[in-house]
Structures are given as C-alpha cells and as structure tokens.
Design an enzyme around this catalytic site. Structure first.
Site, PDB file in Angstrom:
ATOM      1  N   ASP A  11       0.878  -1.165   0.000  1.00  0.00           N
ATOM      2  CA  ASP A  11       0.000   0.000   0.000  1.00  0.00           C
ATOM      3  C   ASP A  11       0.911   1.209   0.000  1.00  0.00           C
ATOM      4  OD1 ASP A  11      -1.545   2.192   0.714  1.00  0.00           O
ATOM      5  OD2 ASP A  11      -2.625   1.147   2.316  1.00  0.00           O
ATOM      6  N   HIS A  18      -8.387   5.025   2.470  1.00  0.00           N
ATOM      7  CA  HIS A  18      -7.813   3.689   2.263  1.00  0.00           C
ATOM      8  C   HIS A  18      -8.626   2.890   1.245  1.00  0.00           C
ATOM      9  CE1 HIS A  18      -4.792   3.930   5.435  1.00  0.00           C
ATOM     10  NE2 HIS A  18      -5.712   4.483   6.210  1.00  0.00           N
ATOM     11  N   ASP A  53      -4.209  -1.523  -2.198  1.00  0.00           N
ATOM     12  CA  ASP A  53      -2.947  -2.256  -2.315  1.00  0.00           C
ATOM     13  C   ASP A  53      -2.569  -2.519  -3.776  1.00  0.00           C
ATOM     14  OD1 ASP A  53      -1.958  -3.357   0.564  1.00  0.00           O
ATOM     15  OD2 ASP A  53      -4.125  -3.024   0.511  1.00  0.00           O
ATOM     16  N   GLY A 103      18.432  -5.739  -0.289  1.00  0.00           N
ATOM     17  CA  GLY A 103      18.569  -7.079  -0.847  1.00  0.00           C
ATOM     18  C   GLY A 103      17.320  -7.919  -0.851  1.00  0.00           C
ATOM     19  N   ASN A 104      16.335  -7.590   0.014  1.00  0.00           N
ATOM     20  CA  ASN A 104      15.149  -8.422   0.123  1.00  0.00           C
ATOM     21  C   ASN A 104      14.041  -7.575   0.741  1.00  0.00           C
ATOM     22  OD1 ASN A 104      13.231 -10.413   1.206  1.00  0.00           O
ATOM     23  ND2 ASN A 104      14.809 -11.894   0.608  1.00  0.00           N
ATOM     24  N   ASP A 131      -7.715  -7.283   0.800  1.00  0.00           N
ATOM     25  CA  ASP A 131      -7.509  -5.984   1.436  1.00  0.00           C
ATOM     26  C   ASP A 131      -8.340  -5.906   2.706  1.00  0.00           C
ATOM     27  OD1 ASP A 131      -6.453  -3.401   1.779  1.00  0.00           O
ATOM     28  OD2 ASP A 131      -8.197  -2.467   0.813  1.00  0.00           O
ATOM     29  N   TYR A 233       1.377   1.137  14.542  1.00  0.00           N
ATOM     30  CA  TYR A 233       0.345   0.823  13.569  1.00  0.00           C
ATOM     31  C   TYR A 233       0.668   1.373  12.188  1.00  0.00           C
ATOM     32  CZ  TYR A 233      -3.957   0.611  11.035  1.00  0.00           C
ATOM     33  OH  TYR A 233      -4.891   0.360  10.066  1.00  0.00           O
ATOM     34  N   LYS A 236      -3.101  -3.140   8.498  1.00  0.00           N
ATOM     35  CA  LYS A 236      -3.036  -4.606   8.466  1.00  0.00           C
ATOM     36  C   LYS A 236      -2.275  -5.037   7.213  1.00  0.00           C
ATOM     37  CE  LYS A 236      -5.668  -6.868  11.694  1.00  0.00           C
ATOM     38  NZ  LYS A 236      -4.916  -6.579  12.913  1.00  0.00           N
ATOM     39  N   GLN A 246      -5.545 -28.160 -10.410  1.00  0.00           N
ATOM     40  CA  GLN A 246      -5.769 -29.264 -11.368  1.00  0.00           C
ATOM     41  C   GLN A 246      -4.687 -30.355 -11.327  1.00  0.00           C
ATOM     42  OE1 GLN A 246      -9.313 -27.485 -12.637  1.00  0.00           O
ATOM     43  NE2 GLN A 246      -8.609 -29.468 -13.308  1.00  0.00           N
ATOM     44  N   SER A 247      -4.982 -31.427 -11.987  1.00  0.00           N
ATOM     45  CA  SER A 247      -4.168 -32.647 -12.097  1.00  0.00           C
ATOM     46  C   SER A 247      -3.347 -32.979 -10.853  1.00  0.00           C
ATOM     47  CB  SER A 247      -3.288 -32.671 -13.352  1.00  0.00           C
ATOM     48  OG  SER A 247      -2.640 -31.486 -13.561  1.00  0.00           O
ATOM     49  N   ASP A 291     -14.845   1.449   5.846  1.00  0.00           N
ATOM     50  CA  ASP A 291     -13.570   1.037   5.224  1.00  0.00           C
ATOM     51  C   ASP A 291     -13.551  -0.453   4.873  1.00  0.00           C
ATOM     52  OD1 ASP A 291     -12.737   3.630   5.452  1.00  0.00           O
ATOM     53  OD2 ASP A 291     -11.064   3.228   6.814  1.00  0.00           O
TER      54      ASP A 291
HETATM   55  P1  13P Z   1      -5.126  -0.460   4.896  1.00  0.00           P
HETATM   56  O1  13P Z   1      -4.261  -1.450   5.652  1.00  0.00           O
HETATM   57  O2  13P Z   1      -5.829  -1.093   3.745  1.00  0.00           O
HETATM   58  O3  13P Z   1      -4.350   0.760   4.533  1.00  0.00           O
HETATM   59  O4  13P Z   1      -6.309  -0.020   5.875  1.00  0.00           O
HETATM   60  C1  13P Z   1      -6.002   0.705   7.016  1.00  0.00           C
HETATM   61  C2  13P Z   1      -7.185   1.166   7.791  1.00  0.00           C
HETATM   62  O5  13P Z   1      -7.014   1.637   8.882  1.00  0.00           O
HETATM   63  C3  13P Z   1      -8.533   1.057   7.238  1.00  0.00           C
HETATM   64  O6  13P Z   1      -9.500   1.615   8.134  1.00  0.00           O
HETATM   65  P1  13P Z   2     -13.753 -30.885 -17.913  1.00  0.00           P
HETATM   66  O1  13P Z   2     -14.361 -32.194 -18.303  1.00  0.00           O
HETATM   67  O2  13P Z   2     -14.587 -29.694 -18.320  1.00  0.00           O
HETATM   68  O3  13P Z   2     -12.311 -30.756 -18.293  1.00  0.00           O
HETATM   69  O4  13P Z   2     -13.777 -30.829 -16.296  1.00  0.00           O
HETATM   70  C1  13P Z   2     -13.012 -31.695 -15.536  1.00  0.00           C
HETATM   71  C2  13P Z   2     -13.053 -31.371 -14.090  1.00  0.00           C
HETATM   72  O5  13P Z   2     -12.362 -32.016 -13.343  1.00  0.00           O
HETATM   73  C3  13P Z   2     -13.901 -30.264 -13.573  1.00  0.00           C
HETATM   74  O6  13P Z   2     -13.785 -30.170 -12.177  1.00  0.00           O
HETATM   75 MG    MG Z   3      -4.101   2.156   3.221  1.00  0.00          MG
HETATM   76 MG    MG Z   4      -4.931  -2.071   2.186  1.00  0.00          MG
HETATM   77 MG    MG Z   5      -2.628  -2.315   4.557  1.00  0.00          MG
END
Ligand code: 13P
Ligand code: 13P
Ligand code: MG
Ligand code: MG
Ligand code: MG
Ligand code: MG
Length: 371
Positions: A11, A18, A53, A103-104, A131, A233, A236, A246-247, A291
């Site tokens: 966000d 929000h 977000d 880095g992350n 959200d 704060y 969230k 599938q499969s 909200d």
């Molecule tokens: P967000 O985490 O989506 O920004 O929402 C914060 C909030 O206080 C909504 O009332």
């Molecule tokens: P289809 O026969 O449409 O591919 O659907 C298979 C299936 O597993 C649906 O949940």
């Molecule tokens: Mg926000």
């Molecule tokens: Mg949000």
């Molecule tokens: Mg948020």
C-alpha cells in the site's frame, strides 16, 4: 527447467483514504516492470489492485528471494510513491518502512508470496489478493482447498490427491514453523490454525509419491506482520497467496469454493474489527463501508511453457458468487450494530491501535479497591 512466480504487494497510498489505488500508480509500476522485461530480468508481469494495495505479479528465472526481483519491486513502489506524494494520496509510501533497499523486501513492509516451480504440461494458477485483513484470513480457505473433503471432492475421488498434503504453519509471534500432514494430523493442524492471528499457513506441499516433487510448494501465502516490523500501527498486512490447480491438485472450482462462504476475518476499520471477507471482481474491490468489509480478489492464469502469464481471468466476476456477496452484506450489517463492542471490535491484544492506556492513566486515581 523452473519458473518463479512472485507476487509482491504494498500500500503506497490510498485514493481517497484507504479505498483504492489511483490508476497513475498502476501506470508507474507498469513502466518500471516493462523495462525489466526488456532488460530480461522478468519474463512477464501484471499489475493488479485490491483496495488500496498495489499488486505486482511477476514471472522470472531468478528463484525466490532474488535481490534483483525484490529490488525491482522496491523500485516500482518507490517510483509510484513519488507519484502518490505528488497527488497527495492518503498514506503515500505507507508500507515502505525502510529508506534504503537491502537485498530483500521481507521485513521492509511489502507482502511477498513466491514459488519456484517445475512447469507441468499445463499450469493453471490462481493469485489471491485481499484488502483490509491479515494473513490468517487465508487459513480457513487454504485448509478447505487442500484438506476438507466436503470442499474438495478430489481428496476423496482423485487417486492422485487421495494421500493428502503437507502444511507448513508459522508461529508468527515466536518465528518458528512446523510441518503437519493431512489427513493424519488434521486435528492438530486445526488446533493451531484456528488461532489465526498467531498460527498462519505459509505453504502447502505435496506428499512423497505425488506427481509434483515433495519440495515444490503448491500454495504459498504472504505472512508479513507489519505492526511487528514497524513497532507501531501501519495498517493490516492485506495478504496475497498463490495456489496451483488441477491434475493432482484441487480443481479450479475447488480452489474457489471456500470463498462461497464469507468467513469472518480481522482487519476492516482501523485494522481493529472482525467482519466477513467478500469475494469480488477487481472493479468491486474498493472497500468503502466502514472502510470495508474486507475483500478478496481471485485472478486466474495459465503459465505458458516459456513462463508467460496468460490472463488474468477475474474469477469472482461470476453471478455464482452473488450469494456470498449478499451474505457478506448481511453479516456486515449485523456485526456493525455492535459498534465498539467485541466481538466486532477486536480484543485488546489484536487491535492495531487503542486509546485504552491513555484512558487508564487518566482514571488511575479514580479507581477504588472493591472490598
Ligand atoms: P489499509 O491497511 O488497507 O491501509 O487499511 C487501514 C485502515 O485503517 C482502514 O481503516
Ligand atoms: P472438464 O471435463 O470440463 O475438463 O472438467 C473436468 C473437471 O475435473 C472439472 O472439475
Ligand atoms: Mg491504506
Ligand atoms: Mg490495504
Ligand atoms: Mg494495509
Ligand atoms: Mg476440460
């Protein structure tokens, strides 16, 4: 030959309040990520939104926790924050908690769900975007997809799923994790994940003998706890998840089925209230009433053999989910009538801000002992 799918979200400013993401932020993020495709860092991307977000959905060959890909996401958020500041959007840069990228993005504010996978002949996936709620909001639906035979018929009738799955659960307070096997340990699993503000499903894996290797996740959820990181704060977490279908895995409709029930989650107004999570198409993911109520968007994709994102298909854009939306409105109406009372308002320890310490301090001298 593996492909990584990364969903990184933040966000970085609401419009207004929000409620939603301004389209110029989406355009800015698209410009940054387009360049990264040209330069070969990414294979493909899509910029989505859910409420306030901004969601970067990316495919690449760099693996999870790649400094290059995380740095790119950080850069997209920084550039978009500049635009958010120019427009005076609400809470510009809200989820960017650190000044410099190191880095992350984990622990820096954005939410991350990533999986490195060996593409199957056909690879259907769903990315979920929420959200006004917390990562534990995914506990119930992910459990139902991969462990509840009343949700997922395949657990009973598909020989490729009949053995069950493995759940990686994080204790987000103690920063520990445990792996539990279903169906054998279903009650232990539920004992933990029913406490959804503390124990969150991080990943689901297949078991030994499944068509998919047992160390490749089939579902992953973002688990960043913003208030722990920031020490105050900042909203969230508004989590995301990636689920393969599938499969030998839940069918697409089994992946979506849990959301036909708008379960109660915490978040909503000021991150301090319980309310139903409403499944909506992206154009309806603009929480406004008190909200909220909290929203969940499901985007469907096929990953092409070269790792391209074929989609999105806005999966809750289906009248079959009208009933869940209507039910969510009814629950919202009911629970809202509780005003500042629990269980609408969260218990003290789960609220993201509170006046109580101040009130208690002011009343300190007026409290008398009861004989
Ligand atoms: P967000 O985490 O989506 O920004 O929402 C914060 C909030 O206080 C909504 O009332
Ligand atoms: P289809 O026969 O449409 O591919 O659907 C298979 C299936 O597993 C649906 O949940
Ligand atoms: Mg926000
Ligand atoms: Mg949000
Ligand atoms: Mg948020
Ligand atoms: Mg078919």
């Amino acid at each position: 030959d593996k492909v990584t799918i990364s969903v990184i979200k933040a966000d970085i400013g609401g419009w207004p309040g929000h409620s939603r993401v301004h389209p110029q932020l989406v355009e800015t993020a698209e410009e940054v990520l387009s360049k990264a495709v040209e330069e070969g860092t990414l294979i493909d991307f899509y910029v989505a939104t859910c409420g306030d977000d901004l969601q970067l959905i990316m495919t690449h060959k760099k693996g999870v926790d790649s400094p290059e890909v995380h740095g790119l996401a950080w850069k997209a958020f920084e550039e978009a924050t500049k635009v958010a500041k120019e427009l005076g959007l609400y809470g510009a840069g809200q989820d960017l908690l650190k000044d410099a990228f190191s880095g992350n993005v984990r622990g820096m504010g954005p939410g991350v769900a990533e999986m490195e996978i060996t593409l199957r002949k056909s690879e259907p996936i769903v990315t979920f975007h929420m959200d006004k709620t917390e990562p534990g909001a995914f506990n119930l639906p992910i459990f139902r997809m991969f462990a509840d035979p009343f949700n997922t018929a395949g657990l009973v009738i598909d020989p490729n799923m009949h053995m069950g799955f493995r759940f990686e659960v994080w204790d987000i307070l103690k920063h520990k994790r445990v792996i539990l096997n279903t169906p054998e340990e279903v009650y232990d699993l539920l004992a933990l994940i029913g406490a959804k503000s503390r124990y969150v499903i991080k990943r689901v894996y297949p078991k030994e003998g499944h068509k998919i290797a047992k160390d490749e996740p089939v579902a992953v959820v973002s688990t960043e706890k913003l208030y722990e990181i920031a020490g105050e704060y900042v909203g969230k977490d508004d989590p995301v998840a990636i689920v393969r279908a599938q499969s030998g895995l839940p069918a697409l409709g089994e992946v979506l089925e849990p959301f036909a029930f708008p379960h109660l989650v915490s978040g909503w107004m000021r991150g301090s209230h319980n309310g139903p999570v409403m499944p909506v198409p992206m154009h309806q993911a603009n929480p406004t009433r008190f909200d909220g109520p909290p929203r969940v968007v499901a985007l469907g994709w096929q990953i092409s053999p070269e790792g391209k994102l074929v989609g999105p298909v806005d999966l809750f854009d289906d009248p079959a989910f009208d009933g869940a939306r209507q039910k969510a409105v009814e629950i919202a109406e009911y629970i809202r009538r509780h005003g500042p009372f629990e269980p609408h308002r969260l218990p003290l320890e789960d609220m993201e801000y509170t006046t109580l310490p101040g009130v208690l301090k002011r009343l300190e001298d007026r409290f008398e002992k009861i004989e």
